[in-house]
Design a protein around this motif. Structure first.
Motif, mmCIF file in Angstrom:
data_model
loop_
_atom_site.group_PDB
_atom_site.id
_atom_site.type_symbol
_atom_site.label_atom_id
_atom_site.label_comp_id
_atom_site.label_asym_id
_atom_site.label_seq_id
_atom_site.Cartn_x
_atom_site.Cartn_y
_atom_site.Cartn_z
ATOM 1 N N ASN A 59 41.802 39.165 44.191
ATOM 2 C CA ASN A 59 41.833 38.289 43.013
ATOM 3 C C ASN A 59 40.743 38.649 42.007
ATOM 4 O O ASN A 59 39.629 38.994 42.400
ATOM 5 C CB ASN A 59 41.604 36.839 43.445
ATOM 6 C CG ASN A 59 42.851 36.242 44.057
ATOM 7 O OD1 ASN A 59 43.949 36.427 43.541
ATOM 8 N ND2 ASN A 59 42.696 35.539 45.161
ATOM 9 N N CYS A 60 41.061 38.512 40.710
ATOM 10 C CA CYS A 60 40.036 38.674 39.670
ATOM 11 C C CYS A 60 39.249 37.359 39.612
ATOM 12 O O CYS A 60 39.817 36.303 39.296
ATOM 13 C CB CYS A 60 40.676 38.976 38.315
ATOM 14 S SG CYS A 60 39.469 38.884 36.973
ATOM 15 N N PRO A 61 37.947 37.399 39.894
ATOM 16 C CA PRO A 61 37.183 36.145 39.951
ATOM 17 C C PRO A 61 37.091 35.437 38.598
ATOM 18 O O PRO A 61 36.850 34.241 38.546
ATOM 19 C CB PRO A 61 35.793 36.594 40.416
ATOM 20 C CG PRO A 61 35.705 38.045 40.088
ATOM 21 C CD PRO A 61 37.104 38.587 40.144
ATOM 22 N N ILE A 109 41.751 47.270 24.905
ATOM 23 C CA ILE A 109 41.613 45.883 24.415
ATOM 24 C C ILE A 109 40.631 45.056 25.259
ATOM 25 O O ILE A 109 40.087 44.067 24.792
ATOM 26 C CB ILE A 109 43.012 45.225 24.316
ATOM 27 C CG1 ILE A 109 42.974 43.981 23.432
ATOM 28 C CG2 ILE A 109 43.567 44.938 25.703
ATOM 29 C CD1 ILE A 109 44.336 43.507 22.959
ATOM 30 N N ASN A 110 40.384 45.509 26.510
ATOM 31 C CA ASN A 110 39.441 44.808 27.399
ATOM 32 C C ASN A 110 38.000 45.108 26.976
ATOM 33 O O ASN A 110 37.249 45.798 27.655
ATOM 34 C CB ASN A 110 39.616 45.264 28.857
ATOM 35 C CG ASN A 110 40.984 44.949 29.413
ATOM 36 O OD1 ASN A 110 41.967 44.995 28.688
ATOM 37 N ND2 ASN A 110 41.040 44.627 30.685
ATOM 38 N N CYS A 111 37.625 44.608 25.799
ATOM 39 C CA CYS A 111 36.261 44.796 25.299
ATOM 40 C C CYS A 111 35.937 43.632 24.372
ATOM 41 O O CYS A 111 36.837 42.917 23.925
ATOM 42 C CB CYS A 111 36.140 46.141 24.557
ATOM 43 S SG CYS A 111 37.133 46.273 23.071
ATOM 44 N N SER A 143 34.233 50.297 34.027
ATOM 45 C CA SER A 143 35.361 50.106 34.948
ATOM 46 C C SER A 143 35.554 48.630 35.254
ATOM 47 O O SER A 143 34.673 47.809 34.990
ATOM 48 C CB SER A 143 35.133 50.880 36.240
ATOM 49 O OG SER A 143 33.947 50.425 36.848
ATOM 50 N N CYS A 144 36.718 48.341 35.844
ATOM 51 C CA CYS A 144 37.058 46.973 36.234
ATOM 52 C C CYS A 144 36.733 46.805 37.710
ATOM 53 O O CYS A 144 37.228 47.574 38.536
ATOM 54 C CB CYS A 144 38.540 46.725 35.973
ATOM 55 S SG CYS A 144 39.243 45.424 37.009
ATOM 56 N N GLU A 145 35.949 45.783 38.041
ATOM 57 C CA GLU A 145 35.536 45.610 39.443
ATOM 58 C C GLU A 145 36.712 45.305 40.362
ATOM 59 O O GLU A 145 36.672 45.605 41.543
ATOM 60 C CB GLU A 145 34.476 44.502 39.554
ATOM 61 C CG GLU A 145 34.997 43.115 39.227
ATOM 62 C CD GLU A 145 33.904 42.044 39.282
ATOM 63 O OE1 GLU A 145 32.837 42.267 38.705
ATOM 64 O OE2 GLU A 145 34.159 40.990 39.891
ATOM 65 N N GLY A 196 34.925 35.742 31.994
ATOM 66 C CA GLY A 196 34.601 37.006 31.323
ATOM 67 C C GLY A 196 35.404 38.154 31.900
ATOM 68 O O GLY A 196 36.533 37.973 32.366
ATOM 69 N N CYS A 197 34.828 39.355 31.880
ATOM 70 C CA CYS A 197 35.543 40.532 32.393
ATOM 71 C C CYS A 197 34.498 41.617 32.660
ATOM 72 O O CYS A 197 33.732 41.966 31.759
ATOM 73 C CB CYS A 197 36.553 40.998 31.347
ATOM 74 S SG CYS A 197 37.234 42.630 31.652
ATOM 75 N N SER A 198 34.472 42.133 33.880
ATOM 76 C CA SER A 198 33.447 43.135 34.227
ATOM 77 C C SER A 198 33.610 44.395 33.380
ATOM 78 O O SER A 198 32.631 45.067 33.057
ATOM 79 C CB SER A 198 33.533 43.488 35.715
ATOM 80 O OG SER A 198 34.756 44.119 36.006
HETATM 81 FE FE1 SF4 Z 1 38.548 42.296 33.575
HETATM 82 FE FE2 SF4 Z 1 39.436 43.551 35.715
HETATM 83 FE FE3 SF4 Z 1 39.540 40.904 35.646
HETATM 84 FE FE4 SF4 Z 1 41.178 42.360 34.078
HETATM 85 S S1 SF4 Z 1 41.189 42.272 36.298
HETATM 86 S S2 SF4 Z 1 39.975 40.579 33.474
HETATM 87 S S3 SF4 Z 1 39.881 44.113 33.608
HETATM 88 S S4 SF4 Z 1 37.674 42.153 35.617
#
Ligand code: SF4
Ligand code: 13P
Length: 325
Positions: free
Chosen positions: A276-278, A125-127, A183-185, A97-99
């Motif tokens: 890193n993005c989990p 677009i991150n929605c 926001s993005c974590e 997913g995406c925070s």
């Molecule tokens: Fe979402 Fe941030 Fe990961 Fe991109 S980096 S996918 S905005 S959580």
């Protein structure tokens, strides 16, 4: 097939050459792999296209593949499905997913829009597809400034879901867009204190930052842009050392393009050395192989929602083409 975990759990023969097997499956099934820069190096190496969110959407829109395997996160795979509804769109792990996307629930966003009449709705677009369906035009970090500037100065605008990107665009364009508080974590956790120390240790380093970072961090950046803009800047620059304030997956392409340059990932506000993005990192070569072999997990969406969500994405693609992006 049991998808309870969000991916198919299968034991793989450890002697298998996954690169060979994945290449074979791609040919056999007329499949392509689209990968974001935040993916692990081995995934980037097996991809047919690696890019930022705009580049990936453009590739999906022009693809003739029967199967698109999206090595990225859920909203990206959803966007590919919306643009190519006849293709089978696979994602290696449904939990990717995406925070930032999660920070904007559709009902609350719909109420927010109702409470601000006469505003154009722009969404990053991150929605989710539900948010896209409530939006007039989608933007990415590659085209947001041009798209905002295509509106008259007095046009009232709502911008969602990233408050940091929104504040950055407001600053660059002199607009006063109303910002959703998301926001993005990953980009919010960079440590200002550690960044200042790192810059002192590397006084010649150029600091590259993604606009999803907070204002206090962006103030220390020499260049701000989307992942592909940061990569291009590092390629063209004559400087030799760079501090990178975004997810460190991008450093693989930076080092590949400029082996004579040094790239230092900026540290987050915890004990980790990099950031890193989990969600992005849930994808693995093994999961990609299994997803292509069994053609699951697949992105399945409501047709009416897809049609509604497609309109603001199409507008973004049209404007991007007009701007030569
Ligand atoms: Fe979402 Fe941030 Fe990961 Fe991109 S980096 S996918 S905005 S959580
Ligand atoms: P871009 O690659 O479009 O700059 O987006 C960064 C990001 O956070 C994607 O999730």
């Amino acid at each position: 097939m049991n998808l309870e975990k969000g991916y198919i759990e299968k034991k793989i023969d450890p002697t298998l050459d996954l690169f060979k097997e994945i290449s074979h499956l791609k040919k056999e099934k007329n499949a392509i792999i689209l990968a974001h820069y935040y993916q692990d190096p081995d995934i980037q190496d097996i991809a047919d296209f690696i890019g930022d969110s705009l580049g990936l959407a453009q590739q999906a829109a022009k693809s003739n593949a029967d199967i698109i395997l999206f090595a990225g996160v859920h909203f990206m795979a959803e966007t590919a499905k919306i643009l190519k509804p006849k293709a089978k769109v696979l994602i290696p792990d449904l939990n990717a997913g995406c925070s930032l996307a999660d920070s904007c629930p559709p009902q609350k966003f719909s109420d927010f829009i109702q409470s601000h009449p006469h505003h154009v709705v722009l969404s990053y677009i991150n929605c989710s597809a539900d948010i896209k369906a409530l939006t007039d035009i989608i933007v990415t970090s590659s085209n947001a400034v041009q798209i905002v500037e295509s509106f008259p100065k007095d046009q009232k605008i709502i911008f969602a879901p990233d408050k940091n990107l929104g504040a950055y665009i407001n600053k660059l364009t002199g607009r006063n867009m109303i910002l959703w508080n998301g926001s993005c974590e990953v980009h919010e956790i960079f440590s200002l204190e550690k960044l200042i120390q790192l810059k002192a240790q590397h006084p010649k380093a150029i600091t590259l930052a993604h606009p999803e970072c907070e204002e206090a961090i962006l103030q220390h950046a020499d260049f701000i842009g989307s992942t592909s803009a940061l990569l291009n800047y590092s390629k063209k620059s004559n400087d030799k050392e760079f501090i990178v304030l975004t997810e460190p997956g991008i450093i693989y392409q930076m080092e590949k393009a400029s082996p004579d340059k040094t790239f230092i990932p900026a540290p987050p506000n915890n004990n980790c050395a990099c950031n890193n993005c989990p969600y992005m990192k849930l994808n693995t070569l093994e999961k990609i192989y299994i997803a292509l072999k069994y053609e699951q997990p697949e992105i399945l969406m409501d047709e009416v929602l897809m049609l509604k969500a497609k309109q603001p994405i199409d507008k973004m693609l049209e404007l991007s083409a007009k701007f030569g992006l």
